[in-house]
Design a protein around this motif. Structure first.
Motif, PDB file in Angstrom:
ATOM      1  N   ARG A   1     -38.642  31.694  -7.797  1.00  0.00           N
ATOM      2  CA  ARG A   1     -38.236  31.813  -6.394  1.00  0.00           C
ATOM      3  C   ARG A   1     -37.616  33.200  -6.223  1.00  0.00           C
ATOM      4  N   ILE A   2     -38.086  33.910  -5.211  1.00  0.00           N
ATOM      5  CA  ILE A   2     -37.655  35.285  -4.979  1.00  0.00           C
ATOM      6  C   ILE A   2     -36.797  35.341  -3.721  1.00  0.00           C
ATOM      7  N   GLU A   3     -35.660  36.006  -3.836  1.00  0.00           N
ATOM      8  CA  GLU A   3     -34.733  36.100  -2.700  1.00  0.00           C
ATOM      9  C   GLU A   3     -34.462  37.555  -2.334  1.00  0.00           C
TER      10      GLU A   3
ATOM     11  N   ALA B   1     -32.257  34.735 -14.155  1.00  0.00           N
ATOM     12  CA  ALA B   1     -32.658  35.582 -13.028  1.00  0.00           C
ATOM     13  C   ALA B   1     -32.809  37.023 -13.466  1.00  0.00           C
ATOM     14  N   GLN B   2     -33.520  37.791 -12.634  1.00  0.00           N
ATOM     15  CA  GLN B   2     -33.804  39.195 -12.948  1.00  0.00           C
ATOM     16  C   GLN B   2     -34.110  39.923 -11.637  1.00  0.00           C
ATOM     17  N   ARG B   3     -33.591  41.118 -11.498  1.00  0.00           N
ATOM     18  CA  ARG B   3     -33.940  41.919 -10.326  1.00  0.00           C
ATOM     19  C   ARG B   3     -35.443  42.216 -10.350  1.00  0.00           C
TER      20      ARG B   3
ATOM     21  N   LEU C   1     -26.650  41.370 -11.304  1.00  0.00           N
ATOM     22  CA  LEU C   1     -27.511  40.693 -10.350  1.00  0.00           C
ATOM     23  C   LEU C   1     -26.917  40.818  -8.950  1.00  0.00           C
ATOM     24  N   PRO C   2     -27.757  40.855  -7.917  1.00  0.00           N
ATOM     25  CA  PRO C   2     -27.233  41.026  -6.562  1.00  0.00           C
ATOM     26  C   PRO C   2     -26.570  39.754  -6.044  1.00  0.00           C
TER      27      PRO C   2
ATOM     28  N   GLU D   1     -33.117  45.130  -4.848  1.00  0.00           N
ATOM     29  CA  GLU D   1     -32.190  44.284  -4.087  1.00  0.00           C
ATOM     30  C   GLU D   1     -32.672  42.842  -4.065  1.00  0.00           C
ATOM     31  N   ALA D   2     -33.927  42.616  -4.444  1.00  0.00           N
ATOM     32  CA  ALA D   2     -34.476  41.260  -4.532  1.00  0.00           C
ATOM     33  C   ALA D   2     -34.268  40.715  -5.935  1.00  0.00           C
ATOM     34  N   VAL D   3     -34.063  39.405  -6.025  1.00  0.00           N
ATOM     35  CA  VAL D   3     -33.831  38.772  -7.312  1.00  0.00           C
ATOM     36  C   VAL D   3     -34.844  37.653  -7.520  1.00  0.00           C
TER      37      VAL D   3
END
Length: 521
Positions: free
Chosen positions: A273-275, A394-396, A409-410, A459-461
């Motif tokens: 899932r990308i935010e 998670a990963q940028r 992480l953002p 800026e997306a994670v």
């Protein structure tokens, strides 16, 4: 005369019915007294130009008074009618129950989880302290996964009459009439619980039954005919059982296997899932530095081919939140949802790749559980990479593409917390490498504007793993009778059986199964 027209309206005027009427009169060259009534039938946003507009389909009554449509269904008393057992109180089970009542049959629903009010406490424990109740969570309980998974109501189904009926039923139980006209109707996770409660009351007031905390443990089958459902709270005799348990009730698949019931492996999709910050998507999609107050948070739908396989966005949630949707301990599963106002500062979407049984098994025809076990393995890897307490790996985005573990992480919406990890070590390489190649391509489709980086930005994670896109097992059924080909009276239904995906398609399938039950009685 009754006619339908198309009308273009600016965001400034979309809520001003007087201005919309003036536009109609001007466009159609009508005199004010001749327009007796108008009704907006469909509403969508066209953001292809630098100045987004609303496109409306409007029904006009010219020199003719409208006949008001009354679409509410009257449900008869079925307290003493012949009963049908439904396993699962998700969208399929609830809408099957409503249809059974329409047909003069009594639904009896058994649901392993709790009602919507009691579920909230268990969801709070998941988000605040990472404590999971395997019987009451984002997937199990009244309303199923649909209750706390956004409430998006659009579907690829071409059964428009059926879709409209499902929407009308939701409006009858408290949803806003906007869902009848919006091109991408949405209720919101904050409003769905009350609507589900109203549906429950309709079922109970008509004489149906709903038993919470009642888990299916076994099935009694004699001479290839359903006879009873054995639960932790007693037995329910039945010759007609609609099995609507959802795609996360893995124990049901094992139960059926142990009973010798035919099952099949079914392809599903796997990924992350990308935010993003919502403003990045808004600026790119609406071509503006700040979104107009009358425009909703923007969405996207992305797809590309990488090495002869599709990589695509899934279940996009503008103004949304990433939710922990595991159903067993020691696994991580993520999904997304949005409140009705979609007013959170983030936009999230699954980004996934199709997985076939040939990817994971040397004997695909002999191994119906190959994809289920593969799915479970990946979810356990994600749990270990997250470090426990439902923290997700998670990963940028740019770091992921460059095979670099993120040093930080953002800000994000995932409440249990994120752990920086190498998602290439969680996902199988045939998935992760395709996603890696797809992300820069998606960046070209949603490019940088106003210096915000666009879609392809650090800026997306990326949050792992998005693994419950659909069931990895199919419970087969006859295409005409909708019964299992081996077991009379067993009606595999909706997502858990591999025949639907999403609230509306599950609801349609639930009602179809109810119709099929009537034909056998």
């Amino acid at each position: 005369m009754i006619k339908e027209i198309e009308l273009v309206v600016s965001p400034d005027d979309i809520h001003d019915l007087q201005k919309i009427e003036t536009k109609i009169l001007f466009q159609e060259k009508l005199k004010p007294h001749s327009l007796c009534y108008f009704k907006i039938r469909k509403r969508s946003i066209d953001a292809r130009s630098k100045h987004p507009v609303y496109r409306l389909k409007v029904v006009l009554y010219v020199d003719e008074q409208p006949v008001l449509e009354i679409n509410s269904i009257k449900y008869p008393d079925v307290k003493n009618a012949k009963s049908v057992l439904i396993v699962g109180a998700g969208p399929a089970g609830l809408f099957a129950a409503l249809r059974l009542i329409e047909l003069g049959l009594k639904p009896i629903i058994i649901e392993r989880g709790k009602d919507v009010k009691e579920r909230r406490r268990d969801l709070a424990a998941i988000n605040k302290v990472g404590k999971l109740n395997p019987e009451s969570n984002y997937c199990f309980g009244e309303g199923g996964a649909g209750t706390y998974s956004d409430g998006k109501l659009y579907t690829r189904s071409d059964k428009r009459g059926d879709v409209n009926k499902m929407l009308q039923i939701l409006v009858q139980h408290g949803a806003t009439e906007d869902i009848l006209i919006d091109a991408r109707p949405h209720i919101g996770t904050n409003k769905l619980p009350q609507i589900i409660t109203e549906i429950r009351e309709t079922i109970l007031n008509a004489g149906g039954e709903i038993h919470f905390g009642t888990k299916l443990m076994d099935l009694e089958i004699k001479n290839q005919q359903i006879k009873a459902a054995i639960t932790n709270r007693g037995n329910f005799e039945t010759k007609h059982l609609i099995l609507a348990t959802g795609h996360s009730a893995k124990d049901i698949y094992y139960l059926l296997r142990d009973k010798g019931v035919l099952l099949e492996a079914k392809p599903f999709a796997l990924g992350v899932r990308i935010e993003h910050p919502q403003y990045i998507i808004d600026q790119a999609q609406y071509h503006c530095s700040a979104r107009h107050q009358n425009l909703p948070p923007s969405y996207y739908s992305l797809v590309t081919q990488v090495k002869d396989r599709g990589v695509f966005s899934f279940c996009m949630c503008p103004g949304g939140i990433i939710a922990p949707c595991a159903t067993d301990e020691n696994e991580i599963v993520v999904n997304g949802w949005s409140p009705s106002k979609r007013n959170n500062p983030f936009a999230n979407s699954g980004t996934v790749v199709q997985v076939s049984v040939n990817d994971v098994s040397k004997n695909p025809d002999e191994d119906p559980f190959a994809l289920l076990e593969f799915q479970s393995k990946i979810e356990r890897l994600a749990f270990n990479a997250g470090g426990g307490n439902l923290k997700a790996p998670a990963q940028r985005m740019v770091d992921f593409v460059n095979h670099k573990v993120s040093t930080d992480l953002p800000l994000n919406s995932y409440l249990p917390g994120l752990t920086s990890a190498d998602l290439h070590q969680v996902l199988p390489s045939f998935i992760s490498e395709r996603i890696k190649d797809a992300l820069p391509q998606f960046g070209k489709k949603i490019p940088s504007v106003y210096g915000n980086g666009g879609y392809f930005t650090n800026e997306a994670v990326l949050v792992g793993v998005e693994s419950r896109t659909s069931s990895p097992v199919r419970i087969p059924r006859d295409k005409d009778s909708l019964q299992h080909p081996q077991i009379k009276g067993l009606f595999p239904c909706a997502e858990g059986a591999g025949y639907a995906g999403g609230i509306i398609s599950a609801a349609i399938d639930g009602q179809a199964c109810a119709d099929a039950v009537l034909k056998t009685i």
